[in-house]
Design a protein around this motif. Structure first.
Motif: not given
Length: 102
Positions: A40-45, A58-67
């Motif tokens: 299983a893989s997906g949009n978990f983050l 930082y263009e397409v660089t992000g920070e994890v908001k929620k897991v």
């Protein structure tokens, strides 16, 4: 991001049902032999755009908001191997390359 996607697909292919994985023993309460492996893989983050830091965008660089721990746990409870990558998802910014988690 392209490389992360290709690596994820390669891992999924290696874990696909086939003669090399037949008869592997799984860990956990059931501890039984399985003839196939579920991946299983997906949009978990969930992520947010990093934005501008010290004048650098930082263009397409992000920070994890929620897991999404609940959905990950569901997959694990159903004997799936969960693959997490560095890609985070945002409804407004799309797919973001996340450097680190919370």
């Amino acid at each position: 991001m392209d490389l992360a996607g290709r690596i994820r697909l390669m891992i999924e292919a290696k874990l696909s049902p086939g003669s090399s994985l037949c008869g592997i023993r799984r860990h956990g309460e059931k501890r039984q032999l399985h003839s196939s492996v579920s991946v299983a893989s997906g949009n978990f983050l969930a992520a947010k755009e990093r934005g501008v830091v010290e004048g650098i965008r930082y263009e397409v660089t992000g920070e994890v908001k929620k897991v999404d721990v609940h959905r990950i746990r569901e997959r694990l409870d159903n004997d799936s191997i969960v693959i997490l990558s560095n890609l985070g998802y945002s409804s407004s910014e799309g797919v973001l390359n996340c450097k680190y988690a919370m």
